[in-house]
Design an enzyme around this catalytic site. Sequence first.
Site, PDB file in Angstrom:
ATOM      1  CG  ASP A  23      -5.603  -5.618   2.522  1.00 15.23           C
ATOM      2  OD1 ASP A  23      -6.455  -5.011   1.344  1.00 15.23           O
ATOM      3  OD2 ASP A  23      -4.903  -5.302   3.290  1.00 15.23           O
TER       4      ASP A  23
ATOM      5  CG  ASP B 290      -2.122   0.849   1.037  1.00 16.93           C
ATOM      6  OD1 ASP B 290      -2.307   1.601  -0.263  1.00 16.93           O
ATOM      7  OD2 ASP B 290      -2.738   0.389   1.573  1.00 16.93           O
TER       8      ASP B 290
HETATM    9  N1  PRF Z   1      -7.025   3.662   0.024  1.00 16.42           N
HETATM   10  C1  PRF Z   1      -5.588   2.924   0.717  1.00 16.42           C
HETATM   11  N2  PRF Z   1      -5.457   1.901   1.336  1.00 16.42           N
HETATM   12  C2  PRF Z   1      -6.471   1.861   2.034  1.00 16.42           C
HETATM   13  C3  PRF Z   1      -7.757   1.976   1.728  1.00 16.42           C
HETATM   14  C4  PRF Z   1      -7.331   2.954   0.881  1.00 16.42           C
HETATM   15  O1  PRF Z   1      -8.865   3.757   0.372  1.00 16.42           O
HETATM   16  C5  PRF Z   1      -8.515   1.333   2.791  1.00 16.42           C
HETATM   17  C6  PRF Z   1     -10.027   1.801   2.502  1.00 16.42           C
HETATM   18  N3  PRF Z   1     -10.461   0.576   3.004  1.00 16.42           N
HETATM   19  C7  PRF Z   1      -7.669   0.598   2.742  1.00 16.42           C
HETATM   20  N4  PRF Z   1      -6.441   0.646   2.629  1.00 16.42           N
HETATM   21  N5  PRF Z   1      -4.123   3.488  -0.535  1.00 16.42           N
END
Ligand code: PRF
Length: 380
Positions: A274, A99
Amino acid sequence: NTPDFREQTDFHYSLHATDGAARLGEVVTPRGVIRTPAFMPVGTAGTVKGMYPEQVRELGADILLGNTYHLMLRPGAERVARLGGLHTLMRWPHPILTDSGGFQVMSLASLRKMSEKGVTFRSHIDGAYHELTPERSIEIQGLLGADIQMQLDECVRLPASQDEIARALRLSLRWAERSKKAFEAQPKGRALFGIVQGGDDAELRTESARGLIDIDFPGYSIGGLAVGEPQEVMLAMLEVVTPILPAGKPRYLMGVGTPDDLIESVARGVDMFDCVMPTRAGRHAQAFTRFGKINLKNARHAEDPRPLDETSDCPAARDYSRAYLHHLVRCDEMLGSMLLTWVNLAYYQSLMAGIRAAIAEGRFEAFKAEVKEGWARGDI
Ligand code: PRF
């Protein structure tokens, strides 16, 4: 002189079968194939808490999730790179998705400031200032060596005003372009996904999805859901977004969810998930089973010699008594957390394997009904 798979494989998705909107497929990367629908265990800080990497693999995980935010703070992206990258460091040779960090900044860091340029914040660990721009996020994910990387985005919690949702999705679209440009510097075979935002508004979701498709990504994440809205709203948004997204590319629903969320989202065309739920719940005495959720803290388990599920392939679910698990969690023993994390990841992976088999055989709806019946029957 065997051809090197790593150099010859380009990232791609292949769709093998559909059953209603549910899709069976494979995401192919130079580090291996991800069977979809897939659940990615969360390895936030370079570890799936309480599990050996070999054990996670054995349960059927093809890919793990790692976090830019945590790893940039500790041990630092440049240090991970000097140590040979995240796969080498954590001894997980299979694909890793990272992420981008923005979402974790908003939930964990203090003194956050958003601007067109990016986000500045103070670390939740030592209070030090950091800056995350779309370019720096991609650079960090590159240093980690992530196979699938995420653009920097802004996720708004719900409920939120339409103006706020629109502003965040348009900023995220501009960051998507900058992220794609920055990603060009990376080795072939890796993929960058754009992230659909747009809150609980069908028109804004559509604007976000179309904007990302114009920029063109090898896969699309769906963000901004499971952030305070009811499940039916999340599912309604999936019904808006997945029909717009190209059928030949994977769709990843970020940070979702419960077993019921997974099966209902697969029914609406999602390929990847995830969530910390199985691992975090395991550290809080909760077991996920085919009879639904069981809280091992509860006194009713104190003298129950039965295992959680004698039909399970997972030793932690099949061989250890509920009485022993109850004792371990009551004493806060680390083995309690380890066994329940194992139970939960085994359950999530077996659910995904069941979903894939059902789609392949054109009996997804029947499988879904059968699984839900088990959860509704409860633990007896
Ligand atoms: N954006 C990013 N990571 C995330 C989310 C998002 O909106 C969410 C929302 N459930 C979880 N992880 N970059």
